[in-house]
Scaffold this active site. Structure first.
Site, PDB file in Angstrom:
ATOM      1  N   GLY A  18       0.786  -1.222   0.000  1.00 36.90           N
ATOM      2  CA  GLY A  18       0.000   0.000   0.000  1.00 36.90           C
ATOM      3  C   GLY A  18       0.818   1.272   0.000  1.00 36.90           C
ATOM      4  N   ILE A  19       0.446   2.197   0.870  1.00 30.69           N
ATOM      5  CA  ILE A  19       1.091   3.498   0.924  1.00 30.69           C
ATOM      6  C   ILE A  19       2.559   3.375   1.294  1.00 30.69           C
ATOM      7  CG2 ILE A  19       1.149   5.678   2.209  1.00 30.69           C
ATOM      8  CD1 ILE A  19      -1.951   5.485   2.334  1.00 30.69           C
ATOM      9  N   TYR A 151      -9.878   4.036  15.734  1.00 29.56           N
ATOM     10  CA  TYR A 151      -8.856   4.353  14.732  1.00 29.56           C
ATOM     11  C   TYR A 151      -8.714   5.870  14.570  1.00 29.56           C
ATOM     12  CZ  TYR A 151      -6.573   4.737  10.171  1.00 29.56           C
ATOM     13  OH  TYR A 151      -5.718   5.066   9.147  1.00 29.56           O
TER      14      TYR A 151
END
Length: 250
Positions: A18-19, A151
Site C-alpha cells: 500500500g502506501i 482508529y
C-alpha cells in the site's frame, strides 16, 4: 525522477504494501538508501523484490520496543546516520461504539500511537540534525466515521504529537510534519471494508463523496511525502498535509 535524496538514508515503517510500499519505491527512485519494516518475513522479502533497488528489509512489529531496536541496529550496520523517518506503520478495524473491545483499543493504540512514539524516540540518536520526520495520520483523525472511532482517535493523537515534537526538536532543526491520506486504493482499505464486492461498493460510494470524484492512489500519497521530506519543504514544520481529494474540507 530526480536525485533529491541521493546519499540519504530513509526509514519507512510498514513498507511492505500500500502506501508504505509506494513511499519506499519513491525514495529509492530518488536515490535514497531505504530501510523498510514488516511483520511477516515472506511479505517483507516480496516487497524488497518489488522495490528492486537500494532497499533493506527488517522484520519488525513496530508496536514492540525490542523490534524497533532491531531496526535501528540494522541501520547502524550500514550507515552512520538517518536523514528521514517515515512513521507509516499502522492500521485499524471497524467496530461501532457498543462493540468496542479492550483488545481492539490496545491493538490500535499500540500500533498507531505507541509505535509512532517509540519509532521516533529511538531514532533520535541516529537522526541527523536538520533531518525530517513524517508521521502518517489520516483524514479520519479530523472527521467522524461510523464504527471507526478508535482508529480516528489514534490518528488524531498522531497528528498532535507533531505539534509538541517540533518544540522538543527545535534546537536540532529537525522538522516534523504529518501526512493525512483520505480513502486510498490499497489492500488495507479493502480489508477494512470486508473485502470483495462489499469493499468495492463502499469505495465506489466514497468516490462520489470526494470532490475530485475518486479515491486516491498510493503513489499520490508518496509524492506528498517526498515533498515534505525534501528541501523544497524546508520552511514547513508541524503541518498536516491532507492528501484526500478535498473530502476533509467539505
Amino acid at each position: 525522477m530526480t536525485d533529491r535524496f541521493k546519499s540519504k538514508v530513509v526509514v519507512v515503517t510498514g513498507g511492505t504494501s500500500g502506501i508504505g510500499l509506494a513511499i519506499a519505491k519513491a525514495f529509492v527512485a530518488e536515490g535514497a538508501a531505504v530501510f523498510i519494516t514488516g511483520r511477516r518475513q515472506e511479505v517483507l522479502d516480496a516487497a524488497v523484490k518489488k522495490i528492486d533497488g537500494r532497499v533493506t528489509g527488517v522484520r519488525a512489529d513496530m508496536s514492540k520496543l525490542a523490534d524497533i531496536d532491531r531496526v535501528y541496529d540494522a541501520v547502524q550496520q550500514q550507515h552512520a546516520q538517518i536523514d528521514v523517518i517515515i512513521a507509516n506503520a499502522g492500521g485499524g478495524t471497524m467496530l461501532p461504539l457498543g462493540a468496542i473491545t479492550e483488545e481492539q483499543y490496545q491493538q490500535t493504540f499500540d500500533t498507531n500511537v505507541k509505535g509512532t512514539i517509540f519509532t521516533v524516540q529511538k531514532a533520535l540518536p541516529l537522526l541527523k540534525d536538520g533531518g525530517s520526520i513524517i508521521l502518517m495520520s489520516s483524514n479520519a483523525g479530523s472527521s467522524g466515521t461510523p464504527a471507526f472511532s478508535v482508529y480516528g482517535a489514534s490518528k488524531a493523537a498522531v497528528r498532535n504529537l507533531a505539534r509538541s515534537w517540533i518544540l522538543d526538536l527545535k534546537d536540532r532543526h529537525i522538522r516534523v510534519n504529518v501526512v493525512s491520506p483520505g480513502p486510498t486504493d490499497t489492500i488495507g482499505l479493502t480489508d477494512v471494508f470486508g473485502g470483495g464486492k462489499q469493499a468495492q461498493g463502499i469505495k465506489d460510494y466514497l468516490a462520489t463523496q470526494i470532490p475530485v470524484g475518486r479515491v486516491g492512489e498510493p503513489e499520490e500519497i508518496a509524492k506528498a511525502t517526498l515533498f515534505l521530506a525534501s528541501d523544497d519543504a524546508s520552511f514547513i514544520n508541524g503541518a498536516e498535509l491532507f492528501v484526500d481529494g478535498g473530502i476533509t474540507q467539505i
